[in-house]
Enzyme design. Sequence first.
Site, PDB file in Angstrom:
ATOM      1  N   GLY A   1       0.813  -1.215   0.000  1.00  0.00           N
ATOM      2  CA  GLY A   1       0.000   0.000   0.000  1.00  0.00           C
ATOM      3  C   GLY A   1       0.842   1.258   0.000  1.00  0.00           C
TER       4      GLY A   1
ATOM      5  CG  ASP B   1       1.678   1.755  -4.261  1.00  0.00           C
ATOM      6  OD1 ASP B   1       1.116   2.393  -3.351  1.00  0.00           O
ATOM      7  OD2 ASP B   1       1.064   1.293  -5.249  1.00  0.00           O
TER       8      ASP B   1
ATOM      9  CD  GLU C   1      -3.487   8.893  -4.346  1.00  0.00           C
ATOM     10  OE1 GLU C   1      -3.184   7.695  -4.403  1.00  0.00           O
ATOM     11  OE2 GLU C   1      -3.155   9.728  -5.218  1.00  0.00           O
TER      12      GLU C   1
END
Length: 537
Positions: free
Chosen positions: A300, A302, A486
């Site tokens: 996760g 990355d 995000e």
Amino acid sequence: MSMTIAADNMLATGGAAPDVAHVAPSDVLTPADRYQELFVAVQMGRVFDDSKSFPDCVPCVDPVEIMRRYRADHRLPGFDLKNFVTRHFARESVPAEHYVADTQQSLAAHIDSLWPVLRREPRHHPANSSLLPLPYDYVVPGGRFSEMYYWDSYFTMLGLAESGRRHLLTSMADNFAFLVDHYGHIPNGNRTYYLSRSQPPVFAMMVDLFETHGVQPAIRYLPQLKREYAYWMECAEDLAPGEAARHVVRLPDGALLNRYWDERDTPRDEGYLEDVDTAARSARERGEVYRDLRAGAESGWDFSSRWLADPSDLSTIRTTSILPIDLNSFLYKLETQIEKLARAHGDAATADAFASRAASRRRAIDRYLWSEKDGAFVDYDWRLGVQREGLSAALAVPLYVGLASHEQAHRAARALESRLLAAGGVRTTEQASRQQWDQPNGWAPLQWMATRGLIRYGEQALGREIAHRWLATVAAVYEREFKLVEKYSLHRDIDAASGGGGGEYPLQDGFGWTNGVVRKLLDEHPEHEANSSRAGS
């Protein structure tokens, strides 16, 4: 679904297994497998700006016919690859949103209005695409991420619960159970190219959420929890000290801890060109680099300096050599969850076995993943036999799942406060880099786990401070740009807060887990001024 699995579900739930008969059989070929040299040509030729675009395309005719035509035509004079792709593939359509931004909405109301936009339904799964069919509705993160992601979904669910979307909690819960039953694990996301790996195993925490909000009784999911555990621990019993296989490492003293791993050692379908370029810069065997990149995607994070030998060079990635504190904390939670549910179900033998496994993991974490020098939890490089330098926000996960001692928790709180806390929340790591999971970025799931983990151990003031700083960051960007994103760049001045940067793709709007965490925090902190935020205010 096999008869054995169906019977296991019925035993656990005291009723019938979920009706998934309407789900079409899954074709598990990845686009790289299916389109072979055409796939390589499209990705290496950069027909699309984003490497994820082509793997997500839908073929307009049968894929076998596409390959026949390509092999017959591609060497002919004047062959135009981009034109060929345009004629034979369609960009995956997004369901009509009918969403009109209302600048008078509060931040909470804005989030509530986004759930229908991010909702997907099984009937929208196109044939012969990389999208894996699911039986029930689900929520996607947004932007380029038009599929359901594993660990994202847990944090998204926090907000769905606050928004009263219990039906979506139910459908997503049963989607994850379906994935475990169908594939033996929960993949990174419901795409064929994600099947070779999972993501941080948070299904055990989802089960708590389902029960807390009256969605489903936790015992219903005991069979799936046990299967997920078997996936993460496969090959463990056959390992000698110093050996590793798949996700498991047996350390010199016989202790077992876990690492991230991927079944494949090829470039990621969704990051093909980037992975080829990264491996070309390395002196290592390319398959090793590809597997470490894939394992980094499973984490996760990355990508992050946590996985790199040289923080400035992604080609030095060594994810499979590292035992991460967050992964092992999540697996401790999984072990204790299975113990609790098995005991409630009257299976004392299973409960005792998993209590023993959890206790053994906790001892191993204390020995290998606790740093006396830093007063914090850290990662461990099992190949080099040393703890990794530098702190990351992952140090809060042991607090979140309740495995830290009270002394460890309070020391970890001080380390986080002094080394990772910024004006806008908790920084991801101490290391500044070009990777998105590094300083100066902050991420919603890390804020949530830090906040709640600290409060769990009596560090209410610091937990509350992190929540308030994060809400101020999100509100500042919302008021200026009328959106949630995000990740966020945590500046010295909250008024200068902005969307985060770094990584291999542009900043994405949406955004599932930011919406979920912020919606939950707004409800828990009604006094915070973010509750009255309006666009342009």
